[in-house]
Design a protein around this motif. Sequence first.
Motif, PDB file in Angstrom:
ATOM      1  N   GLY A 121       0.809  -1.218   0.000  1.00  0.00           N
ATOM      2  CA  GLY A 121       0.000   0.000   0.000  1.00  0.00           C
ATOM      3  C   GLY A 121       0.840   1.264   0.000  1.00  0.00           C
ATOM      4  N   ALA A 122       2.156   1.118  -0.065  1.00  0.00           N
ATOM      5  CA  ALA A 122       3.056   2.278  -0.041  1.00  0.00           C
ATOM      6  C   ALA A 122       3.389   2.708  -1.467  1.00  0.00           C
ATOM      7  CB  ALA A 122       4.341   1.924   0.700  1.00  0.00           C
ATOM      8  N   ALA A 123       3.762   3.950  -1.610  1.00  0.00           N
ATOM      9  CA  ALA A 123       4.290   4.521  -2.862  1.00  0.00           C
ATOM     10  C   ALA A 123       3.311   4.435  -4.019  1.00  0.00           C
ATOM     11  CB  ALA A 123       5.614   3.862  -3.229  1.00  0.00           C
ATOM     12  N   LEU A 124       2.036   4.549  -3.749  1.00  0.00           N
ATOM     13  CA  LEU A 124       1.033   4.490  -4.808  1.00  0.00           C
ATOM     14  C   LEU A 124       0.683   5.862  -5.373  1.00  0.00           C
ATOM     15  CD1 LEU A 124      -1.337   1.777  -3.316  1.00  0.00           C
ATOM     16  CD2 LEU A 124       0.230   1.527  -5.244  1.00  0.00           C
ATOM     17  N   GLU A 125       1.205   6.920  -4.781  1.00  0.00           N
ATOM     18  CA  GLU A 125       0.928   8.254  -5.302  1.00  0.00           C
ATOM     19  C   GLU A 125       1.576   8.378  -6.678  1.00  0.00           C
ATOM     20  OE1 GLU A 125       2.736   7.857  -2.378  1.00  0.00           O
ATOM     21  OE2 GLU A 125       0.947   7.806  -1.138  1.00  0.00           O
ATOM     22  N   LYS A 126       0.955   9.171  -7.540  1.00  0.00           N
ATOM     23  CA  LYS A 126       1.409   9.265  -8.929  1.00  0.00           C
ATOM     24  C   LYS A 126       2.882   9.655  -9.043  1.00  0.00           C
ATOM     25  CE  LYS A 126       0.298  11.418 -13.316  1.00  0.00           C
ATOM     26  NZ  LYS A 126      -0.546  12.354 -14.025  1.00  0.00           N
ATOM     27  N   GLY A 127       3.300  10.676  -8.344  1.00  0.00           N
ATOM     28  CA  GLY A 127       4.684  11.132  -8.426  1.00  0.00           C
ATOM     29  C   GLY A 127       5.667  10.109  -7.889  1.00  0.00           C
ATOM     30  N   THR A 128       5.324   9.497  -6.776  1.00  0.00           N
ATOM     31  CA  THR A 128       6.203   8.490  -6.171  1.00  0.00           C
ATOM     32  C   THR A 128       6.291   7.257  -7.053  1.00  0.00           C
ATOM     33  OG1 THR A 128       5.518   9.284  -3.995  1.00  0.00           O
ATOM     34  CG2 THR A 128       6.631   7.162  -4.074  1.00  0.00           C
ATOM     35  N   ALA A 129       5.166   6.820  -7.595  1.00  0.00           N
ATOM     36  CA  ALA A 129       5.160   5.650  -8.479  1.00  0.00           C
ATOM     37  C   ALA A 129       6.007   5.907  -9.723  1.00  0.00           C
ATOM     38  CB  ALA A 129       3.729   5.292  -8.867  1.00  0.00           C
ATOM     39  N   SER A 130       5.944   7.113 -10.248  1.00  0.00           N
ATOM     40  CA  SER A 130       6.757   7.457 -11.416  1.00  0.00           C
ATOM     41  C   SER A 130       8.241   7.457 -11.079  1.00  0.00           C
ATOM     42  CB  SER A 130       6.350   8.824 -11.968  1.00  0.00           C
ATOM     43  OG  SER A 130       5.036   8.782 -12.466  1.00  0.00           O
ATOM     44  N   ARG A 131       8.594   8.009  -9.918  1.00  0.00           N
ATOM     45  CA  ARG A 131      10.007   8.015  -9.511  1.00  0.00           C
ATOM     46  C   ARG A 131      10.529   6.595  -9.318  1.00  0.00           C
ATOM     47  NH1 ARG A 131       8.325  12.575  -6.928  1.00  0.00           N
ATOM     48  NH2 ARG A 131       7.887  11.561  -4.952  1.00  0.00           N
ATOM     49  N   ILE A 132       9.729   5.731  -8.708  1.00  0.00           N
ATOM     50  CA  ILE A 132      10.152   4.345  -8.506  1.00  0.00           C
ATOM     51  C   ILE A 132      10.311   3.643  -9.854  1.00  0.00           C
ATOM     52  CG2 ILE A 132       9.414   2.105  -7.608  1.00  0.00           C
ATOM     53  CD1 ILE A 132       8.265   3.522  -5.210  1.00  0.00           C
ATOM     54  N   ALA A 133       9.450   3.959 -10.813  1.00  0.00           N
ATOM     55  CA  ALA A 133       9.578   3.356 -12.144  1.00  0.00           C
ATOM     56  C   ALA A 133      10.890   3.771 -12.801  1.00  0.00           C
ATOM     57  CB  ALA A 133       8.387   3.762 -13.011  1.00  0.00           C
ATOM     58  N   TRP A 134      11.253   5.043 -12.683  1.00  0.00           N
ATOM     59  CA  TRP A 134      12.531   5.502 -13.244  1.00  0.00           C
ATOM     60  C   TRP A 134      13.718   4.857 -12.520  1.00  0.00           C
ATOM     61  CZ3 TRP A 134      13.108   7.339 -17.815  1.00  0.00           C
ATOM     62  CH2 TRP A 134      12.111   8.102 -18.411  1.00  0.00           C
ATOM     63  N   VAL A 135      13.596   4.706 -11.209  1.00  0.00           N
ATOM     64  CA  VAL A 135      14.660   4.049 -10.434  1.00  0.00           C
ATOM     65  C   VAL A 135      14.798   2.590 -10.864  1.00  0.00           C
ATOM     66  CG1 VAL A 135      15.276   3.269  -8.102  1.00  0.00           C
ATOM     67  CG2 VAL A 135      14.546   5.626  -8.476  1.00  0.00           C
ATOM     68  N   THR A 136      13.682   1.943 -11.142  1.00  0.00           N
ATOM     69  CA  THR A 136      13.715   0.554 -11.620  1.00  0.00           C
ATOM     70  C   THR A 136      14.494   0.458 -12.928  1.00  0.00           C
ATOM     71  OG1 THR A 136      11.584   0.073 -10.586  1.00  0.00           O
ATOM     72  CG2 THR A 136      12.271  -1.381 -12.362  1.00  0.00           C
ATOM     73  N   LEU A 137      14.225   1.354 -13.840  1.00  0.00           N
ATOM     74  CA  LEU A 137      14.918   1.346 -15.130  1.00  0.00           C
ATOM     75  C   LEU A 137      16.411   1.634 -14.949  1.00  0.00           C
ATOM     76  CD1 LEU A 137      14.810   1.143 -18.197  1.00  0.00           C
ATOM     77  CD2 LEU A 137      14.259   3.586 -18.252  1.00  0.00           C
ATOM     78  N   ALA A 138      16.723   2.685 -14.216  1.00  0.00           N
ATOM     79  CA  ALA A 138      18.133   3.038 -14.001  1.00  0.00           C
ATOM     80  C   ALA A 138      18.855   1.942 -13.221  1.00  0.00           C
ATOM     81  CB  ALA A 138      18.226   4.371 -13.260  1.00  0.00           C
ATOM     82  N   GLY A 139      18.199   1.403 -12.208  1.00  0.00           N
ATOM     83  CA  GLY A 139      18.815   0.353 -11.403  1.00  0.00           C
ATOM     84  C   GLY A 139      19.109  -0.900 -12.210  1.00  0.00           C
ATOM     85  N   SER A 140      18.201  -1.259 -13.103  1.00  0.00           N
ATOM     86  CA  SER A 140      18.433  -2.458 -13.924  1.00  0.00           C
ATOM     87  C   SER A 140      19.622  -2.261 -14.857  1.00  0.00           C
ATOM     88  CB  SER A 140      17.174  -2.822 -14.712  1.00  0.00           C
ATOM     89  OG  SER A 140      16.859  -1.825 -15.667  1.00  0.00           O
ATOM     90  N   ILE A 141      19.775  -1.072 -15.390  1.00  0.00           N
ATOM     91  CA  ILE A 141      20.913  -0.790 -16.276  1.00  0.00           C
ATOM     92  C   ILE A 141      22.210  -0.808 -15.475  1.00  0.00           C
ATOM     93  CG2 ILE A 141      21.985   0.999 -17.708  1.00  0.00           C
ATOM     94  CD1 ILE A 141      19.080   1.790 -18.544  1.00  0.00           C
ATOM     95  N   VAL A 142      22.222  -0.148 -14.320  1.00  0.00           N
ATOM     96  CA  VAL A 142      23.433  -0.095 -13.497  1.00  0.00           C
ATOM     97  C   VAL A 142      23.821  -1.489 -13.014  1.00  0.00           C
ATOM     98  CG1 VAL A 142      24.338   0.740 -11.283  1.00  0.00           C
ATOM     99  CG2 VAL A 142      23.152   2.312 -12.817  1.00  0.00           C
ATOM    100  N   LEU A 143      22.859  -2.260 -12.516  1.00  0.00           N
ATOM    101  CA  LEU A 143      23.159  -3.611 -12.036  1.00  0.00           C
ATOM    102  C   LEU A 143      23.690  -4.503 -13.161  1.00  0.00           C
ATOM    103  CD1 LEU A 143      20.239  -4.340  -9.548  1.00  0.00           C
ATOM    104  CD2 LEU A 143      22.660  -4.065  -9.014  1.00  0.00           C
ATOM    105  N   THR A 144      23.096  -4.387 -14.343  1.00  0.00           N
ATOM    106  CA  THR A 144      23.561  -5.184 -15.479  1.00  0.00           C
ATOM    107  C   THR A 144      25.005  -4.835 -15.821  1.00  0.00           C
ATOM    108  OG1 THR A 144      21.322  -5.338 -16.366  1.00  0.00           O
ATOM    109  CG2 THR A 144      23.128  -5.740 -17.905  1.00  0.00           C
TER     110      THR A 144
END
Length: 139
Positions: free
Chosen positions: A103-126
């Motif tokens: 139930g956390a991070a469901l606000e539009k702005g927070t969800a968008s930031r987490i989505a960008w972090v997911t993309l950046a994190g996957s590239i960095v980890l790879t």
Amino acid sequence: MSKSPATREFTRRERPLSPHLTVYRPPITMTMSIIHRITGGALYFGTLLVALWLMAAASSQATFDAVNWAFGSWLGRLVLFGYTWALMHHMLGGVRHLIWDTGAALEKGTASRIAWVTLAGSIVLTLLIWIAGYLTRGA
């Protein structure tokens, strides 16, 4: 048979059109959701490659050498790089969904930031995994 004035007016009005793909910009959360599903499907294919490599390792030396040659070619390495990225992206997307399930991070702005972090994190980890692999291998 003549149409009434109200019917003639109704037929002359232009119907609203859906936004065209060149105008509509999908939100990052929608894009990451689609990519999460695609990477999930790609992981099936990549896992078959891992199974092939393990079967080759349990088989003859010639079979293992052939599979290692294929995976070591530029195309094989590109596929393995894509598999690594798909694995990292899907893992981080799963963490993102786990956070949302609480139930956390469901606000539009927070969800968008987490989505960008997911993309950046996957590239960095790879990149980190491949750098560590090359440093360990010495190639």
